[in-house]
Design a protein around this motif. Structure first.
Motif, short mmCIF file in Angstrom:
data_model
loop_
_atom_site.label_atom_id
_atom_site.label_comp_id
_atom_site.label_asym_id
_atom_site.label_seq_id
_atom_site.Cartn_x
_atom_site.Cartn_y
_atom_site.Cartn_z
N ALA A 85 29.37 21.85 18.23
CA ALA A 85 28.79 21.91 18.21
C ALA A 85 29.65 23.44 16.89
CB ALA A 85 27.73 23.44 18.91
N PRO A 86 29.96 22.85 15.69
CA PRO A 86 30.64 23.64 14.87
C PRO A 86 29.86 24.28 14.21
CG PRO A 86 30.18 21.20 14.00
CD PRO A 86 29.31 21.11 15.51
N LEU A 87 31.11 25.36 13.90
CA LEU A 87 30.44 26.39 13.02
C LEU A 87 31.03 26.24 11.82
CD1 LEU A 87 30.05 29.42 15.27
CD2 LEU A 87 28.41 28.83 13.88
N SER A 88 29.90 26.31 10.05
CA SER A 88 30.82 25.38 9.47
C SER A 88 30.57 26.70 8.34
CB SER A 88 30.82 24.18 9.07
OG SER A 88 31.09 23.23 9.41
N LEU A 89 31.43 26.94 7.61
CA LEU A 89 31.17 27.17 5.74
C LEU A 89 30.45 26.02 5.93
CD1 LEU A 89 32.77 30.23 5.05
CD2 LEU A 89 34.42 28.88 3.81
N ALA A 90 29.17 27.14 4.50
CA ALA A 90 28.73 26.46 4.05
C ALA A 90 28.52 26.79 2.28
CB ALA A 90 27.49 25.93 3.32
N TYR A 91 28.46 26.04 1.53
CA TYR A 91 29.35 27.05 -0.40
C TYR A 91 29.11 26.29 -1.33
CZ TYR A 91 33.49 24.49 0.39
OH TYR A 91 34.60 23.94 0.08
#
Length: 319
Positions: free
Chosen positions: A294-300
């Motif tokens: 369950a990755p925590l990702s940066l969204a931009y």
């Protein structure tokens, strides 16, 4: 009365830094005037400014002509001194030059990402996992004058607000195919675990296989089949006989922990949920599913960011 009126007009001009023709005075003229006013000597002021005395004198005369007032009293027999009009003008000239220097400094620092504003959305697990506080602490140490605004919100809303330009950055439980115009960068990968009521029969096991959850009600924080855990559950359907009796979607992991602790079901959760677990729940490794994460990702946004946002992205990627 005439003298008072003339001084009032000059004070107005000084406060607005306009010449007699209404055009704004250039900063160089103000800097030259301040130098002469401080030294009360044209030659010394010219040396300090590294200009010819004749050029300095011409600039001061042009300034006086534009203002329509004498700023200096000067003669061969006495030292240069400020007139009353010059004294009024000096305070305002200093204020304007200082403001211009401040504006230049702010503009330069903004261009380097040292000042500005960054709006960030985040899922709650980014906080209790320690990822977001650590990232904010590191960024603040590097860019203490950048204002950071954070707002907790679900992943789909973050994607929509990034696309609309309402937030700059999101921290999400990512899906593999983000919306067009949104890019992802994985910040942390977490293994999946099974969350059970403490009195559940499977709580005594060291590890739990997917097929052992087939008759359970699965409580999951998701909103659709494409986003975050909804996407993961869709991919798990049928794997190793995995077919939960029901799936109950909820908003967040706090709700998951509360319902599991109350005996309403079980859950697949990332390792970060361990920080929320109390005595009424237990976590067990998921057997045969080491590939589940369950990755925590940066969204931009997939567009050129402003300097402050670019600095935050660089800080986050460097971790």
């Amino acid at each position: 009365m005439r003298r008072f009126a003339a001084e009032a007009v000059l004070a107005y001009k000084a406060a607005n830094i306009f010449g007699a023709d209404g055009a704004m005075l250039d900063l160089k003229s103000l800097v030259y005037f301040i130098a002469v006013a401080e030294d009360l000597h044209f030659s010394r002021a010219a040396d300090r400014l590294h200009v010819a005395q004749s050029a300095l004198s011409v600039r001061i005369r042009q300034l006086e002509d534009r203002l329509g007032a004498r700023l200096f009293a000067r003669s061969k027999r006495s030292a240069v001194r400020l007139t009353q009009a010059g004294e009024l003008f000096l305070a305002e000239a200093r204020r304007v030059v200082q403001a211009a220097e401040q504006a230049e400094s702010v503009g330069r620092r903004a261009g380097q990402g040292e000042v500005g504003h960054v709006a960030i959305g985040f899922v709650a697990s980014a906080v209790f996992s320690g990822l977001l506080p650590g990232l904010l602490r590191r960024f603040r140490g590097m860019h203490p004058d950048v204002e950071v605004e954070i707002s907790e919100m679900e992943t789909p809303r973050q994607f929509a607000m990034i696309e609309d330009g309402l937030i700059d950055i999101g921290i999400v439980r990512a899906r593999s195919d983000p919306p067009a115009g949104v890019k992802l960068h994985v910040l942390r990968r977490e293994k999946m675990h099974v969350l059970l009521p403490a009195d559940h029969p499977l709580a005594a096991a060291d590890r739990i296989a997917l097929n052992e959850l087939s008759r359970e009600t699965l409580i999951s924080p998701h909103f659709d089949a494409l986003t975050g855990f909804g996407n993961m559950l869709a991919r798990l359907s049928g794997r190793d006989g995995f077919a939960p009796a029901a799936i109950r979607p909820v908003r967040d992991f706090l709700t998951v922990v509360g319902l599991v602790g109350g005996g309403y079901g079980v859950a697949l959760v990332p390792d970060a949920v361990r920080r929320l677990a109390g005595d009424d729940v237990v976590m067990r490794p998921l057997d045969g599913a080491d590939d589940l994460e369950a990755p925590l990702s940066l969204a931009y946004a997939d567009r050129q960011p402003g300097p402050a946002v670019a600095a935050f992205l660089e800080c986050a990627r460097a971790d």
